[in-house]
Design an enzyme around this catalytic site. Structure first.
Site, PDB file in Angstrom:
ATOM      1  N   LEU A  15       0.822  -1.213   0.000  1.00 24.09           N
ATOM      2  CA  LEU A  15       0.000   0.000   0.000  1.00 24.09           C
ATOM      3  C   LEU A  15       0.854   1.259   0.000  1.00 24.09           C
ATOM      4  CD1 LEU A  15      -2.744  -1.023   2.609  1.00 24.09           C
ATOM      5  CD2 LEU A  15      -2.893  -1.097   0.106  1.00 24.09           C
ATOM      6  N   ARG A  17       5.251   2.838   0.890  1.00 25.05           N
ATOM      7  CA  ARG A  17       6.592   2.654   1.435  1.00 25.05           C
ATOM      8  C   ARG A  17       6.982   3.894   2.234  1.00 25.05           C
ATOM      9  NH1 ARG A  17       9.105  -1.648  -1.209  1.00 25.05           N
ATOM     10  NH2 ARG A  17       8.189  -2.229  -3.220  1.00 25.05           N
ATOM     11  N   GLY A  18       7.676   3.672   3.318  1.00 24.97           N
ATOM     12  CA  GLY A  18       8.152   4.780   4.128  1.00 24.97           C
ATOM     13  C   GLY A  18       9.569   4.532   4.590  1.00 24.97           C
ATOM     14  N   SER A  19      10.139   5.517   5.271  1.00 29.49           N
ATOM     15  CA  SER A  19      11.517   5.387   5.726  1.00 29.49           C
ATOM     16  C   SER A  19      11.660   4.326   6.811  1.00 29.49           C
ATOM     17  CB  SER A  19      12.024   6.728   6.243  1.00 29.49           C
ATOM     18  OG  SER A  19      11.187   7.207   7.278  1.00 29.49           O
ATOM     19  N   GLY A  21       9.631   1.505   6.896  1.00 28.67           N
ATOM     20  CA  GLY A  21       9.246   0.203   6.380  1.00 28.67           C
ATOM     21  C   GLY A  21       8.183   0.292   5.313  1.00 28.67           C
ATOM     22  N   THR A  22       7.493  -0.810   5.125  1.00 28.06           N
ATOM     23  CA  THR A  22       6.508  -0.932   4.053  1.00 28.06           C
ATOM     24  C   THR A  22       5.162  -1.347   4.632  1.00 28.06           C
ATOM     25  OG1 THR A  22       8.272  -1.659   2.572  1.00 28.06           O
ATOM     26  CG2 THR A  22       6.021  -2.009   1.819  1.00 28.06           C
ATOM     27  N   VAL A  23       4.102  -0.712   4.156  1.00 33.00           N
ATOM     28  CA  VAL A  23       2.750  -1.063   4.595  1.00 33.00           C
ATOM     29  C   VAL A  23       2.104  -1.950   3.531  1.00 33.00           C
ATOM     30  CG1 VAL A  23       0.487  -0.186   5.266  1.00 33.00           C
ATOM     31  CG2 VAL A  23       2.544   1.093   5.885  1.00 33.00           C
ATOM     32  N   LYS A  36       2.361  -3.365   8.819  1.00 32.15           N
ATOM     33  CA  LYS A  36       3.522  -2.482   8.681  1.00 32.15           C
ATOM     34  C   LYS A  36       4.766  -3.308   8.940  1.00 32.15           C
ATOM     35  CE  LYS A  36       5.280   2.055   9.332  1.00 32.15           C
ATOM     36  NZ  LYS A  36       4.820   3.442   9.407  1.00 32.15           N
ATOM     37  N   ASP A 130       4.688  11.409  17.150  1.00 35.81           N
ATOM     38  CA  ASP A 130       4.818  11.748  15.729  1.00 35.81           C
ATOM     39  C   ASP A 130       3.444  12.053  15.122  1.00 35.81           C
ATOM     40  OD1 ASP A 130       6.365  12.281  13.492  1.00 35.81           O
ATOM     41  OD2 ASP A 130       6.226  10.241  12.724  1.00 35.81           O
TER      42      ASP A 130
END
Length: 408
Positions: A15, A17-19, A21-23, A36, A130
């Site tokens: 769904l 990608r982020g710093s 990890g990946t969702v 996640k 955050d």
């Protein structure tokens, strides 16, 4: 390509990608879930894995209608994953990018939902750390609320705390997204519940204005503004709502409201906001007469113009697809927080004046340069006509002073 996550879950489709990890869109024993999956280098960190297991009870115990429920934490070989409820909708950042800013009634209703979520988390001893539009999900299948707002849910509880291990972020580092960091975090103090209130008030300001109160430019400059500058007023909103914002953006953590108080006070404002259109305010970095025009071309040495939204902590980094920005950064020294590399205190900026180094300031400087240049040419022409027999070498245009300042 599908992959197994532990013994109970299957990750079927990415769904975002982020710093961190990946969702994934996944499947579990009880149906669809969001998974996640943290980066492999994080999963290989035994200290982080230990913290992950320690946080399990606290995270699994967070249940609230406006919190995305964490169903499971999976530690399996190189896999480290949070399994969460799947929310059918979008995140608040995506809506902001589409609409630029929200009507006050909808903005306040969304933030009140998140304040409720934080009240539940803080009561359980959990600080989010955050809070930002990327971590607010809008449930498109839920009933519409005030101003046509969809129910808002807060996600990513515990991720910042997990990554913020002593091994990864020493005492000289901080974690978070610069635009939403409370002053006490910038100054190196431990994060308490009040940091979430400050971040949520920043989100509300952004929903109303279309930009964050202290954002734009180099991340170091953003962090310094949190500590040294006061928030610029937003015209057109009720005074009571503005005072709420000011109180929750206070530099002193003890001056801010608690989450439950903020939720109640915000909902008291909803009747006053019914039918009010989005605010018409200038974006930062623009001169008064350039509101709807493109940003002026950058001069050599100028930093890129950033008009609104969160800035990346990594210079030149491209935004992630889900805009996850858990990244560490050096804590500015006392001299930098005071306003300059040499420790000199910066005088307060007059109301309405452009911030040095901003696009608005650079545009004004360029206009002055053009004016001086034209004036110089005119003077030279008059002198040439009246005294054509005089010849001289040199530049007929006065050298403009450079008012740009660089962030530490």
């Amino acid at each position: 390509m599908a992959r197994k996550i532990g013994s109970r879950y299957t990750a079927n489709q990415i769904l975002g990608r982020g710093s961190a990890g990946t969702v994934w869109l996944g499947e579990g024993p009880d149906g669809p879930v969001a998974i996640k999956l943290l980066r492999e280098d994080l999963a290989s960190d035994q200290e982080l894995v230990g913290r992950f297991v320690q946080e399990r009870t606290a995270l699994l115990g967070l249940e609230h209608p406006h919190i995305v429920t964490v169903r499971d934490l999976v530690v399996d070989g190189n896999d480290l994953a949070l399994v969460m409820d799947l929310v059918r909708g979008t995140d608040l950042r995506t809506r902001l990018e589409r609409e630029r800013r929200l009507a006050p009634e909808a903005a306040v209703a969304i933030v009140a939902d998140i304040a409720d979520a934080l009240a539940a988390a803080h009561a359980a001893g959990v600080v989010h750390r955050d809070v930002k539009p990327e971590n607010v999900l809008l449930d498109m299948r839920g009933p519409l609320g005030p101003g046509g707002s969809h129910p808002a849910l807060l996600t990513d509880f515990g991720v910042a705390k997990l990554i913020d291990s002593p091994k990864r972020t020493r005492a000289t580092k901080i974690i978070g997204t610069p635009d939403y960091l409370a002053p006490e975090i910038v100054e190196g103090l431990p994060p308490r519940a009040a940091v979430d209130i400050y971040a949520l008030a920043t989100v509300l300001y952004e929903l109303l204005a279309g930009f964050t109160p202290f954002g734009g430019g180099h991340p170091g400059a953003v962090l310094r503004r949190h500590v040294t500058e006061t928030v610029v007023p937003l015209p057109g909103i009720p005074e009571e709502l503005w005072q709420l914002l000011v109180q929750c953006l206070a530099k002193a953590p003890a001056s801010r409201l608690r989450a439950s108080e903020l939720a109640d006070r915000l909902r008291e404002q909803l009747p006053l906001l019914a039918g009010m259109p989005p605010l018409d305010v200038d974006e930062p970095g623009l001169a008064e007469d350039e509101t709807e025009e493109p940003a002026p071309a950058a001069e050599p040495g100028d930093e890129p113009v950033r008009r609104r939204g969160a800035v990346s902590l990594v210079p030149g980094a491209r935004p992630d697809s889900n805009r996850d920005t858990h990244t560490s950064m050096r804590v500015p020294g006392p001299d930098e927080l005071a306003g300059g590399a040499h420790g000199t205190a910066r005088a307060p900026r007059p109301a309405g004046a452009a911030r040095p180094g901003s696009a608005r300031h650079r545009a004004a400087v360029r206009r002055r340069r053009v004016t001086l240049g034209v004036a110089g040419v005119v003077v030279a022409a008059v002198v040439g006509v009246g005294a054509w027999w005089v010849s001289a070498d040199g530049d007929d245009r006065p050298a403009p002073a450079d008012h740009r300042t660089s962030a530490p």
